[in-house]
Design a protein around this motif. Structure first.
Motif, PDB file in Angstrom:
ATOM      1  N   GLY A  20       0.807  -1.211   0.000  1.00  0.00           N
ATOM      2  CA  GLY A  20       0.000   0.000   0.000  1.00  0.00           C
ATOM      3  C   GLY A  20       0.846   1.270   0.000  1.00  0.00           C
ATOM      4  N   GLY A  21       2.105   1.211   0.310  1.00  0.00           N
ATOM      5  CA  GLY A  21       2.941   2.412   0.318  1.00  0.00           C
ATOM      6  C   GLY A  21       4.163   2.185   1.176  1.00  0.00           C
ATOM      7  N   VAL A  22       5.099   3.065   1.068  1.00  0.00           N
ATOM      8  CA  VAL A  22       6.344   2.952   1.824  1.00  0.00           C
ATOM      9  C   VAL A  22       6.071   3.251   3.286  1.00  0.00           C
ATOM     10  CG1 VAL A  22       8.673   3.849   2.073  1.00  0.00           C
ATOM     11  CG2 VAL A  22       7.655   3.658  -0.197  1.00  0.00           C
ATOM     12  N   GLU A  23       6.506   2.344   4.144  1.00  0.00           N
ATOM     13  CA  GLU A  23       6.288   2.523   5.577  1.00  0.00           C
ATOM     14  C   GLU A  23       7.372   3.452   6.124  1.00  0.00           C
ATOM     15  OE1 GLU A  23       2.936   0.690   5.306  1.00  0.00           O
ATOM     16  OE2 GLU A  23       3.666   1.449   7.202  1.00  0.00           O
ATOM     17  N   ASN A  24       7.180   4.717   5.879  1.00  0.00           N
ATOM     18  CA  ASN A  24       8.148   5.728   6.274  1.00  0.00           C
ATOM     19  C   ASN A  24       7.424   6.790   7.085  1.00  0.00           C
ATOM     20  OD1 ASN A  24       9.435   8.544   5.608  1.00  0.00           O
ATOM     21  ND2 ASN A  24      11.074   7.037   5.340  1.00  0.00           N
ATOM     22  N   ARG A  25       7.990   7.154   8.229  1.00  0.00           N
ATOM     23  CA  ARG A  25       7.309   8.083   9.124  1.00  0.00           C
ATOM     24  C   ARG A  25       7.090   9.439   8.462  1.00  0.00           C
ATOM     25  NH1 ARG A  25       9.681   8.492  15.048  1.00  0.00           N
ATOM     26  NH2 ARG A  25       9.068   6.301  14.872  1.00  0.00           N
ATOM     27  N   ALA A  26       8.114   9.974   7.779  1.00  0.00           N
ATOM     28  CA  ALA A  26       7.968  11.264   7.111  1.00  0.00           C
ATOM     29  C   ALA A  26       6.906  11.200   6.026  1.00  0.00           C
ATOM     30  CB  ALA A  26       9.312  11.700   6.519  1.00  0.00           C
ATOM     31  N   ASP A  27       6.899  10.096   5.306  1.00  0.00           N
ATOM     32  CA  ASP A  27       5.910   9.931   4.240  1.00  0.00           C
ATOM     33  C   ASP A  27       4.499   9.881   4.816  1.00  0.00           C
ATOM     34  OD1 ASP A  27       5.189   9.369   1.469  1.00  0.00           O
ATOM     35  OD2 ASP A  27       4.676   7.375   2.184  1.00  0.00           O
ATOM     36  N   ARG A  28       4.347   9.217   5.959  1.00  0.00           N
ATOM     37  CA  ARG A  28       3.042   9.162   6.610  1.00  0.00           C
ATOM     38  C   ARG A  28       2.593  10.557   7.049  1.00  0.00           C
ATOM     39  NH1 ARG A  28       0.848   4.532   9.187  1.00  0.00           N
ATOM     40  NH2 ARG A  28       1.747   2.582   8.429  1.00  0.00           N
ATOM     41  N   LEU A  29       3.512  11.339   7.587  1.00  0.00           N
ATOM     42  CA  LEU A  29       3.175  12.706   8.007  1.00  0.00           C
ATOM     43  C   LEU A  29       2.737  13.554   6.825  1.00  0.00           C
ATOM     44  CD1 LEU A  29       6.001  13.423  10.622  1.00  0.00           C
ATOM     45  CD2 LEU A  29       3.565  13.042  11.079  1.00  0.00           C
ATOM     46  N   ILE A  30       3.414  13.376   5.699  1.00  0.00           N
ATOM     47  CA  ILE A  30       3.036  14.131   4.495  1.00  0.00           C
ATOM     48  C   ILE A  30       1.632  13.741   4.046  1.00  0.00           C
ATOM     49  CG2 ILE A  30       3.550  14.446   2.041  1.00  0.00           C
ATOM     50  CD1 ILE A  30       6.525  14.167   2.768  1.00  0.00           C
ATOM     51  N   ARG A  31       1.349  12.436   4.037  1.00  0.00           N
ATOM     52  CA  ARG A  31       0.019  11.979   3.627  1.00  0.00           C
ATOM     53  C   ARG A  31      -1.053  12.472   4.593  1.00  0.00           C
ATOM     54  NH1 ARG A  31       0.720   5.791   3.267  1.00  0.00           N
ATOM     55  NH2 ARG A  31       2.821   6.113   4.067  1.00  0.00           N
ATOM     56  N   PHE A  32      -0.733  12.500   5.872  1.00  0.00           N
ATOM     57  CA  PHE A  32      -1.678  13.009   6.862  1.00  0.00           C
ATOM     58  C   PHE A  32      -1.947  14.492   6.624  1.00  0.00           C
ATOM     59  CE2 PHE A  32      -3.034  14.765  10.891  1.00  0.00           C
ATOM     60  CZ  PHE A  32      -3.846  13.778  11.441  1.00  0.00           C
ATOM     61  N   ALA A  33      -0.888  15.270   6.400  1.00  0.00           N
ATOM     62  CA  ALA A  33      -1.039  16.707   6.193  1.00  0.00           C
ATOM     63  C   ALA A  33      -1.817  17.004   4.913  1.00  0.00           C
ATOM     64  CB  ALA A  33       0.337  17.366   6.141  1.00  0.00           C
ATOM     65  N   VAL A  34      -1.528  16.258   3.846  1.00  0.00           N
ATOM     66  CA  VAL A  34      -2.248  16.470   2.583  1.00  0.00           C
ATOM     67  C   VAL A  34      -3.727  16.156   2.751  1.00  0.00           C
ATOM     68  CG1 VAL A  34      -2.524  15.611   0.222  1.00  0.00           C
ATOM     69  CG2 VAL A  34      -0.236  16.088   1.119  1.00  0.00           C
ATOM     70  N   SER A  35      -4.033  15.069   3.445  1.00  0.00           N
ATOM     71  CA  SER A  35      -5.435  14.707   3.691  1.00  0.00           C
ATOM     72  C   SER A  35      -6.143  15.801   4.477  1.00  0.00           C
ATOM     73  CB  SER A  35      -5.511  13.378   4.451  1.00  0.00           C
ATOM     74  OG  SER A  35      -4.923  12.323   3.715  1.00  0.00           O
ATOM     75  N   LEU A  36      -5.467  16.358   5.471  1.00  0.00           N
ATOM     76  CA  LEU A  36      -6.052  17.407   6.289  1.00  0.00           C
ATOM     77  C   LEU A  36      -6.301  18.675   5.472  1.00  0.00           C
ATOM     78  CD1 LEU A  36      -6.876  18.615   9.035  1.00  0.00           C
ATOM     79  CD2 LEU A  36      -4.448  19.108   9.445  1.00  0.00           C
ATOM     80  N   ILE A  37      -5.312  19.082   4.673  1.00  0.00           N
ATOM     81  CA  ILE A  37      -5.448  20.307   3.881  1.00  0.00           C
ATOM     82  C   ILE A  37      -6.559  20.160   2.841  1.00  0.00           C
ATOM     83  CG2 ILE A  37      -4.279  21.772   2.192  1.00  0.00           C
ATOM     84  CD1 ILE A  37      -1.651  21.159   3.701  1.00  0.00           C
ATOM     85  N   VAL A  38      -6.591  19.031   2.173  1.00  0.00           N
ATOM     86  CA  VAL A  38      -7.639  18.797   1.168  1.00  0.00           C
ATOM     87  C   VAL A  38      -9.015  18.839   1.813  1.00  0.00           C
ATOM     88  CG1 VAL A  38      -8.623  17.073  -0.395  1.00  0.00           C
ATOM     89  CG2 VAL A  38      -6.160  17.508  -0.409  1.00  0.00           C
TER      90      VAL A  38
END
Length: 480
Positions: A15-33
């Protein structure tokens, strides 16, 4: 021998790279959208509570789709946001958003997990699967039929993940005796995931989207037997059609299959099957499980006769298996509590969508398009299939079912049962990718299949399935 933990890990990692920074980016993008979508446009007729709920819905959808945080954690976030943004408004009762924790469906699903755990611990699941395969004989078409039958039936009462792991592990030693160039090997493995996914459609406890649908329908929800009348016929039709398709696409170049390796399979746990001597299970425990399982299912099926609520019946296996010591504390801790939390989050989200007026606002938008309900339902059904191929079908159902229910009432001016049940059942038809469902991931982890091997089965089920389901439910609701 396949390790089901490997399949689950593969399912997660694909489902995606298990990377903490990457998860934070996805969380932030979801929130902004979600913030932009809910608060930037001027939505005529949508109040502040509706906007807040719209934000929560879009935010949750983004988190489920991107897997920025675990799916069950999204449910906790949903409830917290509902309490802060909706429940603390003067005059509102924040406790309402916690009520799904006491939903009867929670105990119904818990009973299903309890029965599955008891069957696994006493090794009855393996005994049944082996017995069926030995009874059908060693002809390839009969083996596939028997394997589909046992997988489909088990998935009606046991999670499709556990069922697929069990059946694949039983079949794997048998596959090793076949010729490496036998196409039937692929067909048999695909049949496992197909039967496990579609079998869950058959009962309310078969898969979480079914329970979410029943929770949203409330008093209009079909009974345990009523659900089976709506779901089993199209499910059976689909597995029969896909069986013939798989046998046609992957014919065996060996007239007979050696079933001998199945004799050595006699134990399973949460990770794999082992061919070794294991402590025997006392016969009284096996008998108690069989009797309790039979009585529970019988009471579920005969509810209209004795009028005992389905949820009350669910306490029977919960009490008996724990009271007799068939299941211990560690067995209870090992249950799929994350799935139950995911269902609770969906029910809470549905409650907020309804109480905030967001459902009526969205339904009005569809009503203005003057599209008939029988055209809108397939659109939602295909949408849930598409989403479920890339995210949890439970999460997809959590997002769409509250909206489907509202659209059915406003546009169709009728009961939402046809629309909600059709879309809920369609969520089980997503199987075009290795990441579409845990059974797909488990089969893919065996190494016997490539990603492209799932396409044909997934496209056929995803395109044909919703139409078959809608046609049957419409027929039942119109003429019966």
């Amino acid at each position: 021998m396949i390790d089901t933990r490997q399949g689950i890990r593969k399912f997660a990692n694909l489902g995606g790279v298990e990377n903490r920074a990457d998860r934070l980016i996805r969380f932030a993008v979801s929130l902004i959208v979600a913030l932009l979508a809910a608060y930037l446009p001027e939505y005529e007729g949508l109040g502040s509570e509706g906007r807040a709920t719209f934000f929560i819905l879009i935010f949750a959808a983004g988190l489920w789709l991107t897997e920025a945080i675990p799916a069950f954690a999204v449910s906790f976030l949903i409830i917290a946001l509902e309490i802060v943004m909706l429940g603390l408004i003067p005059g509102e009762e924040w406790e309402a958003f916690l009520s799904p924790w006491a939903s009867p469906l929670v105990f119904l699903f818990l009973a299903g997990f309890i029965m599955a755990s008891a069957a696994s611990k006493t090794r009855l699941d393996i005994w049944i699967a082996k017995r069926v395969l030995f009874l059908v004989g060693n002809r390839p078409e009969h083996i596939m039929s028997g394997m589909i039958l046992v997988t489909f039936t088990m998935s009606m009462f046991i999670s499709n993940t556990a069922t697929a792991a069990l059946i694949v592990s039983i079949l794997f030693p048998m596959l090793a005796t076949m010729r490496p160039d036998n196409p039937y090997r692929k067909g048999l493995m695909l049949a496992v995931t197909m039967a496990a996914n579609i079998g869950g459609m058959g009962t309310i406890i078969g898969t979480p989207p079914n329970a979410i649908a029943v929770g949203l329908l409330g008093a209009e929800a079909p009974s345990f037997v009523g659900w089976m009348m709506l779901a089993l016929p199209p499910a059976l039709l689909l597995v029969i059609a896909l069986r013939f398709l798989l046998l046609k696409r992957y014919p065996s170049n060996e007239p007979l299959i050696d079933l001998g390796p199945l004799h050595g399979v006699d134990h399973t746990d949460d990770t794999s099957l082992v061919h070794a001597t294991v402590p025997s299970v006392p016969s009284w425990k096996k008998s108690a499980v069989v009797l309790t399982f039979s009585v529970t299912v019988l009471l579920w099926l005969t509810g209209p006769l004795h009028h005992i609520p389905t949820t009350v019946v669910s306490f029977l296996p919960i009490v008996i298996f724990t009271m007799l010591g068939i299941l211990e504390a560690e067995d209870i801790r090992a249950l799929h509590w994350d799935v139950i939390i995911l269902i609770i989050g969906g029910l809470s989200l549905g409650s907020a969508v309804s109480s905030s007026g967001l459902d009526d606002w969205i339904a009005t938008l569809f009503a203005e398009q003057t599209l008939p309900l029988l055209l809108l339902v397939p659109i939602f059904a295909y949408l849930v299939v598409l989403l479920s191929n890339f995210m949890s079908n439970t999460a997809a159902a959590n997002i769409l079912l509250p909206l489907v229910a509202a659209v059915a009432v406003v546009v169709g001016n009728s009961s939402p049962v046809l629309a909600v049940v059709t879309v809920a059942l369609s969520a089980s038809l997503a199987m075009a990718l290795p990441v579409s469902t845990p059974p797909n991931a488990i089969v893919f982890a065996s190494g016997a299949l490539k990603s492209r091997d799932f396409w044909m089965m997934g496209i056929v089920s995803g395109v044909l399935g919703p139409l078959v389901i809608l046609g049957w439910i419409y027929l039942v609701s119109t003429f019966f």
